[in-house]
Design a protein around this motif. Structure first.
Motif, PDB file in Angstrom:
ATOM      1  N   GLN A  92       7.215 -12.105  -3.770  1.00 37.27           N
ATOM      2  CA  GLN A  92       7.426 -10.772  -4.343  1.00 37.27           C
ATOM      3  C   GLN A  92       6.588  -9.736  -3.596  1.00 37.27           C
ATOM      4  O   GLN A  92       7.080  -8.674  -3.226  1.00 37.27           O
ATOM      5  N   PHE A  93       5.328 -10.055  -3.343  1.00 37.20           N
ATOM      6  CA  PHE A  93       4.456  -9.121  -2.610  1.00 37.20           C
ATOM      7  C   PHE A  93       4.963  -8.896  -1.189  1.00 37.20           C
ATOM      8  O   PHE A  93       4.853  -7.799  -0.644  1.00 37.20           O
ATOM      9  N   GLU A  94       5.521  -9.957  -0.607  1.00 35.07           N
ATOM     10  CA  GLU A  94       6.043  -9.806   0.765  1.00 35.07           C
ATOM     11  C   GLU A  94       7.208  -8.820   0.798  1.00 35.07           C
ATOM     12  O   GLU A  94       7.383  -8.058   1.741  1.00 35.07           O
ATOM     13  N   ARG A  95       8.002  -8.839  -0.273  1.00 32.75           N
ATOM     14  CA  ARG A  95       9.129  -7.886  -0.336  1.00 32.75           C
ATOM     15  C   ARG A  95       8.621  -6.456  -0.524  1.00 32.75           C
ATOM     16  O   ARG A  95       9.233  -5.501  -0.069  1.00 32.75           O
ATOM     17  N   VAL A  96       7.501  -6.320  -1.219  1.00 36.59           N
ATOM     18  CA  VAL A  96       6.952  -4.986  -1.525  1.00 36.59           C
ATOM     19  C   VAL A  96       6.271  -4.382  -0.296  1.00 36.59           C
ATOM     20  O   VAL A  96       6.320  -3.167  -0.080  1.00 36.59           O
ATOM     21  N   ARG A  97       5.658  -5.242   0.533  1.00 33.27           N
ATOM     22  CA  ARG A  97       4.785  -4.775   1.600  1.00 33.27           C
ATOM     23  C   ARG A  97       5.389  -3.695   2.507  1.00 33.27           C
ATOM     24  O   ARG A  97       4.749  -2.657   2.722  1.00 33.27           O
ATOM     25  N   PRO A  98       6.611  -3.880   3.031  1.00 31.28           N
ATOM     26  CA  PRO A  98       7.131  -2.820   3.923  1.00 31.28           C
ATOM     27  C   PRO A  98       7.234  -1.462   3.238  1.00 31.28           C
ATOM     28  O   PRO A  98       7.034  -0.428   3.873  1.00 31.28           O
ATOM     29  N   TRP A  99       7.511  -1.469   1.954  1.00 33.32           N
ATOM     30  CA  TRP A  99       7.626  -0.183   1.230  1.00 33.32           C
ATOM     31  C   TRP A  99       6.257   0.467   1.102  1.00 33.32           C
ATOM     32  O   TRP A  99       6.117   1.677   1.278  1.00 33.32           O
ATOM     33  N   ALA A 100       5.267  -0.356   0.815  1.00 30.65           N
ATOM     34  CA  ALA A 100       3.901   0.167   0.690  1.00 30.65           C
ATOM     35  C   ALA A 100       3.447   0.739   2.031  1.00 30.65           C
ATOM     36  O   ALA A 100       2.838   1.809   2.102  1.00 30.65           O
ATOM     37  N   GLU A 101       3.786   0.021   3.104  1.00 32.88           N
ATOM     38  CA  GLU A 101       3.397   0.508   4.436  1.00 32.88           C
ATOM     39  C   GLU A 101       4.097   1.816   4.769  1.00 32.88           C
ATOM     40  O   GLU A 101       3.526   2.716   5.385  1.00 32.88           O
ATOM     41  N   THR A 102       5.340   1.924   4.329  1.00 32.30           N
ATOM     42  CA  THR A 102       6.095   3.164   4.576  1.00 32.30           C
ATOM     43  C   THR A 102       5.414   4.354   3.894  1.00 32.30           C
ATOM     44  O   THR A 102       5.325   5.430   4.474  1.00 32.30           O
ATOM     45  N   VAL A 103       4.927   4.119   2.685  1.00 27.71           N
ATOM     46  CA  VAL A 103       4.239   5.200   1.970  1.00 27.71           C
ATOM     47  C   VAL A 103       3.057   5.685   2.801  1.00 27.71           C
ATOM     48  O   VAL A 103       2.852   6.892   2.983  1.00 27.71           O
ATOM     49  N   THR A 104       2.297   4.746   3.339  1.00 21.08           N
ATOM     50  CA  THR A 104       1.138   5.113   4.166  1.00 21.08           C
ATOM     51  C   THR A 104       1.587   5.909   5.384  1.00 21.08           C
ATOM     52  O   THR A 104       1.024   6.965   5.690  1.00 21.08           O
ATOM     53  N   GLN A 105       2.620   5.414   6.059  1.00 20.07           N
ATOM     54  CA  GLN A 105       3.120   6.101   7.265  1.00 20.07           C
ATOM     55  C   GLN A 105       3.519   7.534   6.958  1.00 20.07           C
ATOM     56  O   GLN A 105       3.134   8.473   7.653  1.00 20.07           O
ATOM     57  N   ILE A 106       4.312   7.681   5.887  1.00 16.12           N
ATOM     58  CA  ILE A 106       4.806   9.017   5.533  1.00 16.12           C
ATOM     59  C   ILE A 106       3.632   9.960   5.291  1.00 16.12           C
ATOM     60  O   ILE A 106       3.604  11.090   5.775  1.00 16.12           O
ATOM     61  N   ASN A 107       2.626   9.468   4.580  1.00 13.82           N
ATOM     62  CA  ASN A 107       1.511  10.342   4.229  1.00 13.82           C
ATOM     63  C   ASN A 107       0.583  10.615   5.398  1.00 13.82           C
ATOM     64  O   ASN A 107      -0.038  11.673   5.459  1.00 13.82           O
ATOM     65  N   GLU A 108       0.505   9.666   6.312  1.00 15.78           N
ATOM     66  CA  GLU A 108      -0.296   9.915   7.510  1.00 15.78           C
ATOM     67  C   GLU A 108       0.301  11.061   8.296  1.00 15.78           C
ATOM     68  O   GLU A 108      -0.395  11.813   8.972  1.00 15.78           O
ATOM     69  N   GLY A 109       1.621  11.220   8.209  1.00 10.66           N
ATOM     70  CA  GLY A 109       2.285  12.334   8.878  1.00 10.66           C
ATOM     71  C   GLY A 109       2.036  13.661   8.166  1.00 10.66           C
ATOM     72  O   GLY A 109       2.223  14.727   8.737  1.00 10.66           O
ATOM     73  N   ARG A 110       1.646  13.607   6.923  1.00 10.38           N
ATOM     74  CA  ARG A 110       1.519  14.842   6.134  1.00 10.38           C
ATOM     75  C   ARG A 110       0.090  15.357   6.068  1.00 10.38           C
ATOM     76  O   ARG A 110      -0.139  16.552   6.168  1.00 10.38           O
ATOM     77  N   VAL A 111      -0.858  14.463   5.802  1.00  6.57           N
ATOM     78  CA  VAL A 111      -2.250  14.901   5.703  1.00  6.57           C
ATOM     79  C   VAL A 111      -3.099  14.112   6.698  1.00  6.57           C
ATOM     80  O   VAL A 111      -2.712  13.030   7.122  1.00  6.57           O
ATOM     81  N   ARG A 112      -4.256  14.697   7.017  1.00  3.49           N
ATOM     82  CA  ARG A 112      -5.054  14.100   8.090  1.00  3.49           C
ATOM     83  C   ARG A 112      -5.599  12.739   7.687  1.00  3.49           C
ATOM     84  O   ARG A 112      -5.419  11.760   8.379  1.00  3.49           O
TER      85      ARG A 112
END
Lengths: 305, 338, 319
Positions: C47-67
């Motif tokens: 279950q966590f393995e399925r969640v991981r790419p989504w969690a990583e995407t959240v980080t990526q998106i936000n790294e693009g928005r704030v420093r």
């Protein structure tokens, strides 16, 4: 204070007497409101001679309010709205006199939790502004009686004095019926206890009002034959005995209202003018209303009984 | 501290503030003690009841919101739909006077249709009109429509009366009150409109049946200050109306002493010390109060009434004293007439 | 006469609203029920393995928005509807499974904490703040009709029947969503039921409180509620002894955030719709709302006042 007017049978003169008592009490200086809880037939507007609401109001009355259709029921200032000129304008020193009519075309409805809550809210609301709230119920074991019994047992109204007036004519049938309404099965005391009242306290807050009473000694009956007078006196004695047996004896009676032709012909407020100037009503009637109005709120009158 | 009605909404600046204050007597035998106020006014768990002890005991419930979506009253009869929330609160002054106060800010909305409800909850105390409209005549139309209680052409509009009545009822039914007030008093209702303007103006109209209207301007003061001014005005108007009524009925010159005392006493005991106009009004709005006090002269009238009562009481006491000095046997207070 | 500058204040007259630390995003990595737990550690890891790419995407998106984005992760365990195992066993399994899947859990909360947290009745506080969505025509004349324990996004179908003796029989009408444009999506949510003296809050209701906690919008008399505490060591054996929210990673960014993102399996879709119907009718304290918006502005972030705009989801199917 809440005063609840009820009767077992119709035609006791309950409404006309309680309207007159409300009127007298206002004249005595109290702020008074009159609530038409005769839901099957809301016609108290007629007694106050307020033509637009003689069969209930179209502007949102107690039916609409209790069923949650409006926030507050319509209030009518009797001093201002009555069609009888002699009553219009509040005499100096008199209190407010306000009618809360039912809805035109309104009918009986059963009690729900929401309706009970709204009824309690309304009583609390009126107690803020009025010394006396007269609640006129319909005859018999009605939803309105159930509603008021339940409301007066609510926490919010625990500390507020409420007194019950049970009206009956001075006849065998009426005495037995009135006793049944108070002491009988599913009567006021039994039903009240089920809804949280203390039976003894409730019983102590109930008194009877005898209406349309013929006084065999009165001047009006001077023309009767001696045999008729004897017969009337015998009947009266039997009735006294019957009333006593049914716990409606003299100590339980708050007032006796004499038979008055004006009330028989037309149910209306009787002003002092009707007695003294036009002389259409009897002074004894007004005196009885006036006394009842005083005794209703007089703690001593209730204790001593 | 931001007030709840502050908002980023609206395309037409500040909009107008409209509200109503209802004032009545708290249903309790004694004046409510200061330490009971939080329990009685704690209408929103988790939010504090603000209370003041100086210069007079005063406490305010947290503000509640009520949602509306209805046609607003306009003087012209033009249909204007408003959607949003009203703020409403209850206040108790001197442990004796209860007020229900509701208000909202009318602002031009951005949308041509209704938005999700969360949009409106994000702007507490703001009602947005649907569709774009021009600024001034439109504001005047809404203000006039709101203040005019007799115009039949207009929509009934927001029922401030019911909303104030609701919150006052909630307080009056509190388990901490005994609902045995020493006297009865009619409620008064003050309907008000406030507009932002550098020109200082206040108008006050006394209507029938305890209904009053007032129209004021303010200039940069926070909304909370405007609301407090209106509440203070309503409070003092009620005190005056109630005292007038007590005197009207309690002082027929030939009444028995006991009757007079029964009617006048409550006013003396519970009302007279509550007169403190402007006590909680911010300094920059005080001139508005002061101009009302000059004309029609609230305080002047109040002082006259209070003096009348004092004179009467003094007179009666003198009569009583002289009667008892004469030592009339079997005579009690009740039998003495002035 | 000279005038003096006077200041006078009364403590009881002031409204103080505590500030609480805020991240940019609070990411919910999942929600554990007894069934999930009983499926075993491997199932948890998958279950966590399925969640991981989504969690990583959240980080990526936000790294693009704030420093330097502050992103905290959290996980909710149901101990309200069913009680299973003990905190030490369940949390031990969770941490092991998430670690194996390469995910870090910063905070663990238990669902009972959404009802009552450290003695503060959160569910009741939120319930008192409900301002029902008014159907068109509502002008305040009467309180909106309500069914005890239910909350809808529109007008219910009339119940039919007759109110008064000899009154009119009401005709059937369809229910209607208040914000409907042409057609309605009417939803009626059960918020609670009473079982004897105990009020049982529904799953979407507690989930709505959970969202409000993650957004840092709840206060009790101005004070913060359900403040995360470092995980006790050892973990207690009884769920009731566990604080509402525990912090697993000492250096983790703050639990509450300007926005939330929940990675949930699609079976939770109806629950989350219900959550949004509830949240759309919760009035957040104006002072708290203002505080959050101002703090966002200090960081050059525009935080929408409309809280529904701050709540996001990733809802993959169950592969």
């Amino acid at each position: 204070m809440l005063v609840i007017a009820t009767s077992d049978k119709g035609g006791t003169g309950r409404s006309v007497t309680s309207c007159n008592v409300a009127y007298r009490r206002a004249l005595q200086g109290s702020d008074v409101c009159y609530l038409d809880f005769d839901f099957g037939s809301p016609t108290s507007g007629a007694i106050f001679s307020i033509d637009p609401v003689s069969r209930g109001t179209e502007g949102g009355g107690l039916h609409s309010y209790l069923q949650g259709k409006i926030a507050e029921p319509q209030r009518i200032d009797v001093w201002r709205q009555t069609d009888r000129e002699t009553l219009r304008s509040r005499p100096p020193g008199a209190g407010r006199l306000v009618l809360l009519p039912g809805d035109q075309g309104g009918g009986e409805f059963s009690m729900t939790k929401d309706i009970l809550q709204r009824c309690t809210k309304l009583f609390v609301r009126l107690l803020e502004e009025f010394d006396l709230c007269v609640v006129d119920l319909s005859a018999g074991r009605s939803y309105a009686a159930e509603l008021v019994l339940a409301a007066t047992a609510q926490q919010e109204l625990r500390g507020v004095p409420h007194r019950w007036l049970v009206f009956h004519r001075w006849t065998r049938q009426h005495v037995i019926a009135a006793s049944g309404l108070v002491y009988g099965r599913r009567g006021l005391i039994e039903a009240g206890a089920e809804r949280g009242h203390d039976s003894q306290v409730l019983a102590d807050s109930i008194r009877f009002v005898r209406t349309a009473v013929v006084n065999p000694d009165s001047e009006e009956l001077a023309g009767l034959r001696p045999t008729q007078v004897v017969w009337l006196l015998d009947c009266n004695k039997d009735l006294q005995e019957l009333a006593r047996q049914h716990q409606l004896g003299r100590t339980m009676v708050l007032a006796t209202i004499p038979l008055d032709p004006v009330l028989q012909m037309r149910e209306q407020l009787i002003s002092d003018r009707d007695v003294w100037a036009s002389q259409i009503a009897n002074a004894a009637t007004v005196a009885a209303f006036d006394q009842l109005a005083r005794r209703i709120a007089d703690d001593a009158a209730w204790d001593e009984l | 501290m931001p007030s709840p009605a502050r908002s980023d909404a609206g395309g037409d600046g500040a909009g107008i503030l409209i509200g109503e204050v209802h004032t009545g007597l708290l249903l309790n035998s004694a004046s409510l003690r200061q330490d009971m106020l939080p329990a009685v006014l704690g209408l929103l768990p988790g939010e504090r009841v603000r209370s003041f002890e100086r210069p007079i005991s005063h406490a305010v419930s947290p503000e509640l919101l009520v949602g509306v979506d209805c046609d607003l009253s306009t003087a012209s009869g033009t249909r204007v739909r408003g959607i949003g929330t009203l703020a409403v609160r209850a206040a108790i002054t001197g442990g004796r006077v209860l007020q229900g106060s509701a208000w909202t800010r009318l602002m031009g909305g951005h949308a041509e249709h209704r938005l999700p409800w969360s949009h409106y909850l994000a702007r507490p105390g703001v009602v947005e009109t649907v569709g774009r409209r021009r600024n001034h005549p439109y504001h005047a139309d809404l203000a006039d429509g709101f203040l005019d209680r007799t115009n039949n052409r207009k929509a009934p509009g927001i029922d401030f009366g019911a909303i104030c009545g609701q919150i006052m009822g909630e307080v009056q039914r509190s388990p901490y009150l005994d609902r045995r007030s020493p006297f009865k008093a009619a409620r008064t209702t003050l309907r008000w409109v406030a507009e932002e303007s550098p020109e200082r103006r206040i108008g006050f109209i006394l209507g029938d049946d305890g209904s009053r209207t007032t129209r004021i301007t303010f200039d940069g003061q926070p909304i909370s200050a405007v609301i407090e001014l209106c509440e203070d005005l309503a409070l003092h108007d009620w005190l005056l109306s109630t005292l007038l009524d007590v005197i009207d009925r309690g002082m027929p010159s030939d009444g028995p002493h006991e009757t007079m005392m029964r009617r006048i006493r409550p006013a003396v005991d519970h009302l007279i010390h509550l007169w403190m106009p402007g006590a909680r009004v911010v300094e920059s709005l005080l001139p508005l109060w002061e101009s009302l006090d000059t004309k029609p002269g609230f305080t002047r009238q109040w002082d006259t009434l209070v003096n009348r009562i004092r004179d009467q009481l003094a007179l009666r006491t003198l009569t009583l004293l002289s009667a008892s000095a004469e030592g009339v046997p079997g005579r009690n207070e009740q039998g003495i007439r002035s | 006469m000279t005038s003096a500058h006077v200041t006078f204040g009364e403590v009881a007259a002031e409204r103080r609203i505590s500030n609480i630390p805020l991240s940019h995003v609070s990411v919910e990595l999942g929600h554990l029920y007894m069934d999930d737990f009983e499926a075993g550690r491997d199932a948890l890891r998958r279950q966590f393995e399925r969640v991981r790419p989504w969690a990583e995407t959240v980080t990526q998106i936000n790294e693009g928005r704030v420093r330097r984005p502050r992103i905290s992760t959290c996980f909710l365990i149901d101990d309200y509807f069913t009680r299973f195992s003990t905190p030490s066993v369940v949390i031990g399994d969770l941490l092991a499974a998430s670690e194996a899947a390469g995910l870090r859990i910063d905070y663990i909360a238990r669902e009972s904490g959404c009802a009552v947290a450290d003695g503060v009745p959160l569910a009741e506080l939120v319930h008192a703040r409900l301002v029902p969505d008014p159907p068109p025509g509502t002008n305040g004349s009467r309180p909106p009709p309500h069914e005890s324990g239910w909350l809808s996004n529109g007008e219910r179908s009339p119940s039919g029947g007759v109110d008064e003796a000899m009154g009119q029989v009401a005709a059937w009408l369809p229910p209607r969503e208040n914000a409907a444009r042409h057609h309605s999506i009417f939803l009626d949510v059960e918020m609670w039921t009473d079982e004897g003296d105990r009020r049982i809050w529904s799953c979407p209701y507690l989930a709505a409180v959970w969202q409000l906690l993650r957004l840092g919008l709840l206060r009790d008399d101005g004070r913060p509620v359900a403040v995360p505490v470092p995980a006790p060591d050892p973990l207690p054996d009884d769920w009731d002894d566990l604080p509402a929210i525990i912090q697993m990673v000492p250096s983790a960014p703050p639990f509450a955030a300007y926005t939330t993102m929940s990675v949930l399996s699609s079976r939770f879709l109806p629950v989350e719709h219900a959550v949004r119907v509830i949240l759309g009718q919760v009035s957040i304290s104006a002072a708290v709302l203002e505080q959050t918006v101002r703090r966002g502005a200090d960081e050059n972030l525009e935080i929408p006042r409309d809280i529904l705009k701050r709540i996001g989801y990733a809802i993959p199917g169950e592969i």
